[in-house]
Design a protein around this motif. Sequence first.
Motif, PDB file in Angstrom:
ATOM      1  N   ASN A  35      -3.424  -4.887  12.391  1.00 25.96           N
ATOM      2  CA  ASN A  35      -4.759  -4.575  11.831  1.00 25.96           C
ATOM      3  C   ASN A  35      -5.194  -3.144  12.135  1.00 25.96           C
ATOM      4  O   ASN A  35      -6.379  -2.887  12.363  1.00 25.96           O
ATOM      5  CB  ASN A  35      -5.815  -5.554  12.366  1.00 25.96           C
ATOM      6  N   LYS A  36      -4.218  -2.230  12.153  1.00 28.62           N
ATOM      7  CA  LYS A  36      -4.561  -0.841  12.455  1.00 28.62           C
ATOM      8  C   LYS A  36      -4.255   0.107  11.303  1.00 28.62           C
ATOM      9  O   LYS A  36      -3.947   1.286  11.511  1.00 28.62           O
ATOM     10  CB  LYS A  36      -3.850  -0.400  13.735  1.00 28.62           C
ATOM     11  N   GLY A  37      -4.325  -0.414  10.092  1.00 30.00           N
ATOM     12  CA  GLY A  37      -4.256   0.473   8.935  1.00 30.00           C
ATOM     13  C   GLY A  37      -5.590   1.189   8.784  1.00 30.00           C
ATOM     14  O   GLY A  37      -6.641   0.582   9.000  1.00 30.00           O
ATOM     15  N   LEU A  38      -5.566   2.482   8.417  1.00 26.08           N
ATOM     16  CA  LEU A  38      -6.828   3.220   8.371  1.00 26.08           C
ATOM     17  C   LEU A  38      -7.615   2.937   7.090  1.00 26.08           C
ATOM     18  O   LEU A  38      -8.797   2.613   7.145  1.00 26.08           O
ATOM     19  CB  LEU A  38      -6.565   4.728   8.498  1.00 26.08           C
ATOM     20  N   LEU A  39      -6.960   3.060   5.960  1.00 26.21           N
ATOM     21  CA  LEU A  39      -7.661   2.850   4.697  1.00 26.21           C
ATOM     22  C   LEU A  39      -7.612   1.377   4.328  1.00 26.21           C
ATOM     23  O   LEU A  39      -6.666   0.658   4.682  1.00 26.21           O
ATOM     24  CB  LEU A  39      -7.003   3.666   3.573  1.00 26.21           C
ATOM     25  N   SER A  40      -8.611   0.944   3.580  1.00 22.78           N
ATOM     26  CA  SER A  40      -8.632  -0.417   3.089  1.00 22.78           C
ATOM     27  C   SER A  40      -7.380  -0.696   2.235  1.00 22.78           C
ATOM     28  O   SER A  40      -6.789  -1.776   2.285  1.00 22.78           O
ATOM     29  CB  SER A  40      -9.906  -0.596   2.269  1.00 22.78           C
ATOM     30  N   SER A  41      -6.946   0.333   1.477  1.00 25.94           N
ATOM     31  CA  SER A  41      -5.752   0.180   0.628  1.00 25.94           C
ATOM     32  C   SER A  41      -4.471   0.091   1.448  1.00 25.94           C
ATOM     33  O   SER A  41      -3.450  -0.398   0.963  1.00 25.94           O
ATOM     34  CB  SER A  41      -5.666   1.343  -0.360  1.00 25.94           C
ATOM     35  N   ASP A  42      -4.487   0.597   2.679  1.00 28.99           N
ATOM     36  CA  ASP A  42      -3.328   0.441   3.567  1.00 28.99           C
ATOM     37  C   ASP A  42      -3.293  -0.988   4.117  1.00 28.99           C
ATOM     38  O   ASP A  42      -2.339  -1.734   3.925  1.00 28.99           O
ATOM     39  CB  ASP A  42      -3.408   1.421   4.751  1.00 28.99           C
ATOM     40  N   GLN A  43      -4.373  -1.384   4.775  1.00 28.63           N
ATOM     41  CA  GLN A  43      -4.418  -2.697   5.413  1.00 28.63           C
ATOM     42  C   GLN A  43      -4.268  -3.813   4.388  1.00 28.63           C
ATOM     43  O   GLN A  43      -3.690  -4.857   4.672  1.00 28.63           O
ATOM     44  CB  GLN A  43      -5.720  -2.846   6.217  1.00 28.63           C
ATOM     45  N   GLY A  44      -4.780  -3.554   3.165  1.00 30.15           N
ATOM     46  CA  GLY A  44      -4.707  -4.551   2.101  1.00 30.15           C
ATOM     47  C   GLY A  44      -3.284  -4.972   1.756  1.00 30.15           C
ATOM     48  O   GLY A  44      -3.056  -6.085   1.298  1.00 30.15           O
ATOM     49  N   LEU A  45      -2.316  -4.093   1.975  1.00 24.83           N
ATOM     50  CA  LEU A  45      -0.921  -4.437   1.680  1.00 24.83           C
ATOM     51  C   LEU A  45      -0.458  -5.608   2.529  1.00 24.83           C
ATOM     52  O   LEU A  45       0.448  -6.346   2.156  1.00 24.83           O
ATOM     53  CB  LEU A  45      -0.002  -3.232   1.938  1.00 24.83           C
ATOM     54  N   PHE A  46      -1.070  -5.752   3.695  1.00 28.74           N
ATOM     55  CA  PHE A  46      -0.689  -6.856   4.581  1.00 28.74           C
ATOM     56  C   PHE A  46      -1.739  -7.958   4.615  1.00 28.74           C
ATOM     57  O   PHE A  46      -1.412  -9.134   4.757  1.00 28.74           O
ATOM     58  CB  PHE A  46      -0.452  -6.323   5.999  1.00 28.74           C
ATOM     59  N   SER A  47      -3.013  -7.591   4.464  1.00 27.43           N
ATOM     60  CA  SER A  47      -4.099  -8.547   4.708  1.00 27.43           C
ATOM     61  C   SER A  47      -4.844  -9.025   3.483  1.00 27.43           C
ATOM     62  O   SER A  47      -5.600  -9.987   3.564  1.00 27.43           O
ATOM     63  CB  SER A  47      -5.136  -7.918   5.648  1.00 27.43           C
ATOM     64  N   SER A  48      -4.652  -8.329   2.356  1.00 26.18           N
ATOM     65  CA  SER A  48      -5.460  -8.692   1.215  1.00 26.18           C
ATOM     66  C   SER A  48      -5.048 -10.047   0.645  1.00 26.18           C
ATOM     67  O   SER A  48      -3.861 -10.363   0.586  1.00 26.18           O
ATOM     68  CB  SER A  48      -5.321  -7.611   0.138  1.00 26.18           C
ATOM     69  N   PRO A  49      -6.022 -10.845   0.209  1.00 25.08           N
ATOM     70  CA  PRO A  49      -5.677 -12.125  -0.397  1.00 25.08           C
ATOM     71  C   PRO A  49      -5.026 -11.957  -1.766  1.00 25.08           C
ATOM     72  O   PRO A  49      -4.313 -12.836  -2.215  1.00 25.08           O
ATOM     73  CB  PRO A  49      -7.018 -12.846  -0.523  1.00 25.08           C
TER      74      PRO A  49
END
Length: 327
Positions: A261-275
């Motif tokens: 959970n240490k991606g900076l941009l929402s578009s980074d973290q979304g690759l792993f966390s987005s539904p």
Amino acid sequence: MEHAYSRLLVVFSVLSLCLGNQGVRCQLTSDFYDETCPHLYTIVQQHVFTAMRAEMRMGASLLRLHFHDCFVNGCDGSILLDRSDGEKFAQPNLNSVRGYEVIDAIKADLESLCPEVVSCADIVALAAGYGVLFSGGPYWDVLLGRKDGLVANQSGADNGLPAPFEPIDSIIQKFNAVGLNTTDVVVLSGAHTIGRSRCVLFSNRLSNFSATNSVDPTLDASLADSLQSLCAGGDGNQTTALDVSSGDVFDNYYYQNLLANKGLLSSDQGLFSSPQGTANTKDLVRTYSHDEDQFFCDFGWSMIKMGNIPLTGSEGEIRKNCRVVNS
Ligand code: HEM
Ligand SMILES: *[C@@H]1O[C@H](CO)[C@@H](O)[C@H](O)[C@H]1NC(C)=O
Ligand SMILES: *[C@@H]1O[C@H](CO)[C@@H](O)[C@H](O)[C@H]1NC(C)=O
Ligand SMILES: *[C@@H]1O[C@H](CO)[C@@H](O)[C@H](O)[C@H]1NC(C)=O
Ligand SMILES: *[C@@H]1O[C@H](CO)[C@@H](O)[C@H](O)[C@H]1NC(C)=O
């Protein structure tokens, strides 16, 4: 008048250079300038190396310059044009894209060594390659032979470039629109293993995030704390490394960060966390997080794919000055 003239140029260059070709452009090759400008590689290497010695981040900036050039009308140097209605002044680029001076300096040297031979679009592609290599990343054969476009497309940049606030599905659609697939999205996002981002582009995650969560729940709490202090009270222009673990080094920590959970941009973290759209992206993030060789290898192939995004419009010219079309 100007329109008719550029149309004429299109017809002429397509017929003279690409007769029998299906596409608008000839095949790119890695030895395109071997006869006509053999010192090209040395010149570009020296300039990128010197610029990065002064400021390591410049490697990242040159990589992004190539990405933002390629996504709008293909890799045609259109982002370099100094027109107020051009791409340079589009929202994703203004006060954001960097490295123009490095390209100018390379072009100036090349114009004295082998005048009117090397396109600005090719200089950007090569500089991006060395930016990655000198950051510790992979080397791939950069394909060359592009022409510089005659037009810039500001609305194309505003609408065609992905924003960090967009859902992953809509980012994937923008990549699909230029012939890149979901794998390319995940691999090329790994470019965020180097370089920096301004607070304005992620501060929505830090406070008043949603009706139920003040902070984005997919952002690590202690990282959120330190980003809040960084961004507090500023004008949004403060910057921090996109890869919070090793911001100047091209490695696979970007993907390891996403698992934590240490991606900076929402578009980074979304690759792993987005539904949305996660089926493919999540597995790929896992793969690259524990296999750096695979990431490096795939990154090179996706960069070549990105460098081959088809041109829209005219075949163009070899600009003498990267900031203006030849008169
Ligand atoms: C997947 C969609 C992408 C989004 C939403 C995105 C968004 C962003 C944002 C918001 C920034 C910070 C800009 C600023 O602070 O003004 C940034 C920086 C950067 N981006 Fe991306 N990007 C994406 C894909 C890519 C790709 C495909 C590449 C290259 C292959 C790339 C390379 C970079 C680099 C190297 C930086 C740092 C630039 C510097 O420090 O000067 N990005 N990106
Ligand atoms: C500008 O870019 C958009 C989106 O990429 C594209 O649909 C359009 O054809 C381009 N316009 C010109 C004049 O090249
Ligand atoms: C994307 O394209 C590459 C070839 O360029 C291919 O190897 C890969 O499997 C594709 N990925 C998806 C999700 O279709
Ligand atoms: C927080 O967001 C809500 C709606 O999303 C808005 O009405 C409110 O003004 C925001 N508060 C702050 C402090 O920005
Ligand atoms: C950031 O810097 C630019 C250029 O100096 C300035 O125009 C802008 O207002 C600043 N603030 C934000 C939020 O972008």
